[in-house]
Design a protein around this motif. Structure first.
Motif, PDB file in Angstrom:
ATOM      1  N   GLY A 140       0.782  -1.219   0.000  1.00 44.12           N
ATOM      2  CA  GLY A 140       0.000   0.000   0.000  1.00 44.12           C
ATOM      3  C   GLY A 140       0.818   1.276   0.000  1.00 44.12           C
ATOM      4  O   GLY A 140       0.269   2.365   0.081  1.00 44.12           O
ATOM      5  N   GLN A 141       2.130   1.153  -0.133  1.00 43.88           N
ATOM      6  CA  GLN A 141       3.026   2.308  -0.069  1.00 43.88           C
ATOM      7  C   GLN A 141       3.705   2.534  -1.412  1.00 43.88           C
ATOM      8  O   GLN A 141       3.842   1.619  -2.218  1.00 43.88           O
ATOM      9  N   THR A 142       4.122   3.787  -1.677  1.00 44.23           N
ATOM     10  CA  THR A 142       4.887   4.102  -2.878  1.00 44.23           C
ATOM     11  C   THR A 142       6.299   4.517  -2.480  1.00 44.23           C
ATOM     12  O   THR A 142       6.472   5.421  -1.657  1.00 44.23           O
ATOM     13  N   LEU A 143       7.278   3.854  -3.070  1.00 42.30           N
ATOM     14  CA  LEU A 143       8.683   4.224  -2.913  1.00 42.30           C
ATOM     15  C   LEU A 143       9.147   4.858  -4.209  1.00 42.30           C
ATOM     16  O   LEU A 143       9.018   4.272  -5.284  1.00 42.30           O
ATOM     17  N   GLY A 144       9.656   6.086  -4.132  1.00 44.26           N
ATOM     18  CA  GLY A 144      10.194   6.765  -5.297  1.00 44.26           C
ATOM     19  C   GLY A 144      11.685   6.541  -5.415  1.00 44.26           C
ATOM     20  O   GLY A 144      12.410   6.565  -4.417  1.00 44.26           O
ATOM     21  N   LEU A 145      12.150   6.332  -6.637  1.00 46.69           N
ATOM     22  CA  LEU A 145      13.569   6.122  -6.911  1.00 46.69           C
ATOM     23  C   LEU A 145      13.988   7.170  -7.930  1.00 46.69           C
ATOM     24  O   LEU A 145      13.484   7.194  -9.057  1.00 46.69           O
ATOM     25  N   VAL A 146      14.897   8.081  -7.537  1.00 44.07           N
ATOM     26  CA  VAL A 146      15.284   9.186  -8.406  1.00 44.07           C
ATOM     27  C   VAL A 146      16.788   9.201  -8.614  1.00 44.07           C
ATOM     28  O   VAL A 146      17.554   8.597  -7.873  1.00 44.07           O
ATOM     29  N   GLY A 147      17.201   9.952  -9.631  1.00 45.33           N
ATOM     30  CA  GLY A 147      18.617  10.097  -9.971  1.00 45.33           C
ATOM     31  C   GLY A 147      18.755  10.361 -11.453  1.00 45.33           C
ATOM     32  O   GLY A 147      17.829  10.120 -12.234  1.00 45.33           O
ATOM     33  N   GLU A 148      19.910  10.876 -11.854  1.00 42.17           N
ATOM     34  CA  GLU A 148      20.152  11.149 -13.264  1.00 42.17           C
ATOM     35  C   GLU A 148      20.231   9.854 -14.068  1.00 42.17           C
ATOM     36  O   GLU A 148      20.379   8.758 -13.510  1.00 42.17           O
ATOM     37  N   SER A 149      20.169   9.999 -15.389  1.00 39.44           N
ATOM     38  CA  SER A 149      20.370   8.844 -16.268  1.00 39.44           C
ATOM     39  C   SER A 149      21.756   8.261 -15.992  1.00 39.44           C
ATOM     40  O   SER A 149      22.738   8.995 -15.887  1.00 39.44           O
ATOM     41  N   GLY A 150      21.821   6.956 -15.871  1.00 37.42           N
ATOM     42  CA  GLY A 150      23.090   6.298 -15.575  1.00 37.42           C
ATOM     43  C   GLY A 150      23.332   6.067 -14.104  1.00 37.42           C
ATOM     44  O   GLY A 150      24.373   5.523 -13.724  1.00 37.42           O
ATOM     45  N   SER A 151      22.360   6.450 -13.253  1.00 38.27           N
ATOM     46  CA  SER A 151      22.547   6.271 -11.811  1.00 38.27           C
ATOM     47  C   SER A 151      22.305   4.833 -11.362  1.00 38.27           C
ATOM     48  O   SER A 151      22.706   4.461 -10.261  1.00 38.27           O
ATOM     49  N   GLY A 152      21.615   4.032 -12.173  1.00 34.91           N
ATOM     50  CA  GLY A 152      21.374   2.641 -11.822  1.00 34.91           C
ATOM     51  C   GLY A 152      19.946   2.333 -11.431  1.00 34.91           C
ATOM     52  O   GLY A 152      19.648   1.225 -10.974  1.00 34.91           O
ATOM     53  N   LYS A 153      19.020   3.289 -11.634  1.00 42.12           N
ATOM     54  CA  LYS A 153      17.630   3.090 -11.213  1.00 42.12           C
ATOM     55  C   LYS A 153      16.974   1.926 -11.969  1.00 42.12           C
ATOM     56  O   LYS A 153      16.401   1.022 -11.359  1.00 42.12           O
ATOM     57  N   SER A 154      17.048   1.967 -13.291  1.00 39.31           N
ATOM     58  CA  SER A 154      16.351   0.955 -14.091  1.00 39.31           C
ATOM     59  C   SER A 154      16.981  -0.422 -13.924  1.00 39.31           C
ATOM     60  O   SER A 154      16.266  -1.439 -13.859  1.00 39.31           O
ATOM     61  N   ILE A 155      18.310  -0.494 -13.846  1.00 39.75           N
ATOM     62  CA  ILE A 155      18.980  -1.786 -13.651  1.00 39.75           C
ATOM     63  C   ILE A 155      18.547  -2.403 -12.325  1.00 39.75           C
ATOM     64  O   ILE A 155      18.315  -3.618 -12.226  1.00 39.75           O
ATOM     65  N   THR A 156      18.423  -1.582 -11.296  1.00 38.72           N
ATOM     66  CA  THR A 156      17.972  -2.087 -10.000  1.00 38.72           C
ATOM     67  C   THR A 156      16.598  -2.724 -10.114  1.00 38.72           C
ATOM     68  O   THR A 156      16.368  -3.837  -9.619  1.00 38.72           O
ATOM     69  N   CYS A 157      15.683  -2.043 -10.793  1.00 38.89           N
ATOM     70  CA  CYS A 157      14.321  -2.565 -10.899  1.00 38.89           C
ATOM     71  C   CYS A 157      14.224  -3.774 -11.824  1.00 38.89           C
ATOM     72  O   CYS A 157      13.418  -4.670 -11.590  1.00 38.89           O
ATOM     73  N   LEU A 158      15.038  -3.801 -12.864  1.00 40.58           N
ATOM     74  CA  LEU A 158      15.077  -4.994 -13.711  1.00 40.58           C
ATOM     75  C   LEU A 158      15.585  -6.197 -12.926  1.00 40.58           C
ATOM     76  O   LEU A 158      15.130  -7.331 -13.132  1.00 40.58           O
ATOM     77  N   ALA A 159      16.520  -5.959 -12.023  1.00 49.04           N
ATOM     78  CA  ALA A 159      17.012  -7.047 -11.171  1.00 49.04           C
ATOM     79  C   ALA A 159      15.907  -7.556 -10.252  1.00 49.04           C
ATOM     80  O   ALA A 159      15.761  -8.763 -10.036  1.00 49.04           O
ATOM     81  N   LEU A 160      15.100  -6.640  -9.710  1.00 49.67           N
ATOM     82  CA  LEU A 160      14.015  -7.046  -8.818  1.00 49.67           C
ATOM     83  C   LEU A 160      12.993  -7.905  -9.551  1.00 49.67           C
ATOM     84  O   LEU A 160      12.415  -8.826  -8.968  1.00 49.67           O
ATOM     85  N   ALA A 161      12.757  -7.602 -10.829  1.00 50.22           N
ATOM     86  CA  ALA A 161      11.756  -8.335 -11.608  1.00 50.22           C
ATOM     87  C   ALA A 161      12.339  -9.533 -12.341  1.00 50.22           C
ATOM     88  O   ALA A 161      11.609 -10.236 -13.047  1.00 50.22           O
ATOM     89  N   GLY A 162      13.644  -9.766 -12.202  1.00 55.06           N
ATOM     90  CA  GLY A 162      14.267 -10.883 -12.910  1.00 55.06           C
ATOM     91  C   GLY A 162      14.345 -10.674 -14.401  1.00 55.06           C
ATOM     92  O   GLY A 162      14.256 -11.630 -15.182  1.00 55.06           O
ATOM     93  N   LEU A 163      14.533  -9.419 -14.830  1.00 59.63           N
ATOM     94  CA  LEU A 163      14.551  -9.087 -16.258  1.00 59.63           C
ATOM     95  C   LEU A 163      15.878  -8.466 -16.679  1.00 59.63           C
ATOM     96  O   LEU A 163      15.923  -7.675 -17.623  1.00 59.63           O
TER      97      LEU A 163
END
Length: 693
Positions: free
Chosen positions: A40-63
């Protein structure tokens, strides 16, 4: 709605490290990442391009992409460990318990299948439904995400939908399995402010109704501040600060977070230079072996922290943490601070909003005489219609009314901002202004000469003084040419410079836009998005133009890179007196840059005036709606925010009278019968609305 949060951690990420390469020296893409999201909560993940945000989330989803793998840490979901599971197990897990929404819906949806078929495929893969049940559920899901006429839209192909509608369809697909966690990776980056707010409201309502956890990735601080309860800031593969979003934005404890906030046009004073974070995020493999990874860009760094890794420190309240060695002694500004005004971008800027602006048809009193010597571009009663064919065999001919009766004036050394939703006709006006496409009606004059009356030869010589910078710099630069060759191309066509003189000119142009002349030998694909956009400006400046049309030049850039381009535009205008027509949907940014603002809706300008007046005291209901849809780092929640109802009407069959009437909260009977005329507004400019008659 207010999210119903619990203390039960649904997702617990501890010490996550993702690497590529094998052997004893793998390259770490992200390192020691800790995240926690409650149901029921929202966690925001911010940072410039290249900070590692998308790679982190792809790892969480196994993608993770091929070659990348989790090499350390733990990912626990509802108490179950996900690291080490097989691809088949993760696929089943994703479909039923984790959903994902990507940035570009039209790239994520298969163009060969209807939207309904794609939702049905997802349902049948992850649930025991029959095809008939899945078909009915697909319609229910489209209705749940508020797509009008869901049964008919289920039979539509992705290309038949608007960007906002396609993003809703993608969300419907993501929640088909009723996931416990929804990961949204930049879900609103390419959308207008009104559509963006609608999508965020939808995500918030689904989160609350389904009890989902939401992990929201964005470089837009306004989106995160509005949607999230908790925040993690990433830089160079590490989390550098985390805590409750309101506390972090109000009083950041890491210099990087403070610098991101300061770079926002929403925070900075109008017309002043935006603070810039120097340099770039280091690439994986180039992370410093020791010391703070932000050290070479930080104005507060001490020699100690260039040699020693700052530890992760949990702050006194226990709810926040930071990776800064000086957090206790620095008083860093956030959204609650008064921004440093700095030097003005233009010494004469005190009166930048005082001059008259473009007016309605025949309104010379508002706009000044036709012979104004300072006028670079004048557009009068401009119209553009595109004939298209419809039907199975293309036998039915219809007309798209893209631009209708537009009047604009751009003066030397000044910027006219043109704003509006997608489909309003902004980009078409920009192309008509340079005669890249032919107008159906009206007049376009450049330096007093009618472009429509020019021959091809005359137009070619006049185009030296008119240039355009597009939204996607990579698409507008030939990848087979070097940077130097791209900049040299207009010089080869329009000048008689020798090769040596061209090389010298290219070097000066690169320096002019803040780049090293050695980049002339590089390929555009080896450069960052910000560098490529600077090269686009260098190319536009090559022939010393009097007018530059900028069509969404910063919409694809993160906040720190965007501030660099904004400052560059102001510097160019100050030093060279170039007139700019600046097209964008970011009202705060357009207000910051512009002397005058014009607001377009469905092919017509509905309001125009001094930028400060239009921004602070909007007169037209549509302008008020756009401003109410804006999200800033100081935004808190979605409560009280309203957006226009429904989709923007089709330009094939626009509404009679006032074209905004089908979505206007103040609509009257006369609005359907009579097209409103421009009416002068106190403070300057005009509004085309019956409320002012």
């Amino acid at each position: 709605m207010t999210a119903t949060t619990t203390t039960r951690p649904l997702l617990e990420v501890s010490g996550l490290t993702v690497s590529v390469g094998s052997g004893r020296n793998p390259v770490h893409l992200v390192e020691q990442v800790d995240l926690t999201v409650a149901a029921g909560q929202t966690l925001g993940l911010v940072g410039e391009s290249g900070s590692g945000k998308s790679i982190t989330c792809l790892a969480l989803a196994g993608l993770l992409p091929q070659g990348a793998r989790v090499t350390g840490g733990s990912i626990r979901f509802a108490g179950e460990e996900l690291t080490g599971r097989s691809s088949a197990e993760l696929t089943r897990f994703r479909g039923s318990r984790i959903g994902m929404v990507f940035q570009e819906a039209l790239s994520s949806l298969n163009p060969a299948f209807t939207v309904g078929n794609q939702i049905v495929e997802s349902l049948r893969r992850h649930t025991p439904m029959t095809r008939r049940q899945a078909n009915e559920r697909a319609v229910e899901l489209l209705d749940l995400v508020r797509i009008p006429d869901p049964r008919q839209r289920a039979a539509s192909y992705p290309h038949e939908m608007s960007g906002g509608m396609a993003q809703r369809a993608l969300i419907a697909m993501a929640i088909a399995g009723e996931p416990e966690l929804l990961i949204a990776d930049e879900p609103t980056t390419a959308l207008d402010v009104t559509v963006q707010l609608q999508i965020l409201q939808l995500l918030g309502e689904l989160r609350d109704a389904l009890g989902m956890a939401l992990l929201l990735i964005s470089h837009d601080l306004g989106v995160i501040s509005t949607m999230a309860q908790q925040l993690s800031v990433m830089y160079a593969g590490q989390v550098v600060e985390s805590g409750p979003v309101g506390d972090v934005f109000a009083a950041p404890r890491h210099p990087y977070t403070s610098a991101l906030i300061a770079s926002s046009a929403d925070v900075a004073a109008k017309s002043r230079r935006l603070p810039v974070i120097p340099g770039q995020v280091p690439r994986p493999g180039s992370f410093p072996a020791a010391g703070c990874r932000f050290a070479n860009r930080c104005r507060h760094v001490l020699p100690q922290w260039e040699r020693q890794d700052p530890p992760w420190t949990v702050l006194a309240d226990g709810a926040r943490g930071t990776r800064c060695g000086r957090h206790a002694e620095l008083g860093l500004p956030g959204t609650g601070a008064v921004p440093d005004p700095g030097p003005p971008a233009d010494p004469a800027d005190a009166g930048r909003d005082a001059e008259p602006v473009s007016a309605g048809p025949g309104d010379a009193e508002l706009d000044g005489p036709l012979t104004d010597a300072g006028t670079v571009l004048r557009i009068r009663d401009l119209g553009k219609q595109f004939p298209v064919r419809r039907g199975v065999l293309g036998l039915r001919r219809v007309v798209v009314h893209a631009v209708d009766g537009v009047d604009l004036t751009v003066r030397r050394g000044r910027t006219l901002g043109l704003v509006g939703e997608s489909g309003s006709g902004k980009s078409t006006v920009g192309r008509l202004a340079l005669r890249l496409i032919e107008p159906t009606s009206g007049e376009v004059t450049f330096l007093g000469r009618d472009l429509a009356a020019m021959s091809r030869g005359q137009l070619r010589s006049h185009r030296i003084g008119m240039q355009m910078v597009f939204q996607d710099p990579y698409a507008s630069l030939d990848p087979s040419m070097t940077v130097g060759q791209s900049i040299a191309e207009p010089l080869v066509v329009h000048s008689r410079l020798t090769p040596a003189e061209r090389r010298s000119r290219i070097g000066r142009l690169l320096e002019r836009v803040g780049l090293d002349p050695s980049l002339a030998r590089r390929s555009p694909r080896s450069l960052s998005g910000g560098q490529r956009q600077r090269i686009s400006f260098a190319r536009a400046l090559a022939l010393e133009p009097q007018l530059i049309v900028c069509d969404e030049p910063v919409s694809a850039l993160d906040v720190s890179t965007r501030s660099q381009i904004v400052n560059l535009i102001q510097d160019i205008q100050e030093s060279e007196g170039i007139a700019f027509l600046f097209i964008a949907h970011d009202l705060a940014l357009v207000h910051h840059l512009s002397h005058e603002l014009a607001v377009m809706y469905l092919g017509r300008v509905v309001e125009s005036g001094p930028a400060s007046r239009v921004y602070a005291e909007p007169a037209h209901p549509y302008t008020k709606t756009l401003l109410a849809s804006m999200l800033t780092p100081a935004s808190h929640g979605l409560a009280g925010r309203t957006t226009p109802t429904g989709e923007i009407p089709s330009p094939i069959d626009p509404p009679s009278g006032c074209r905004f009437r089908t979505r206007c909260p103040s609509v009257m009977q006369i609005c359907a019968e009579v097209t409103p005329k421009p009416v002068p507004i106190p403070g300057g400019g005009w509004s085309a609305c019956h409320l002012h008659q």
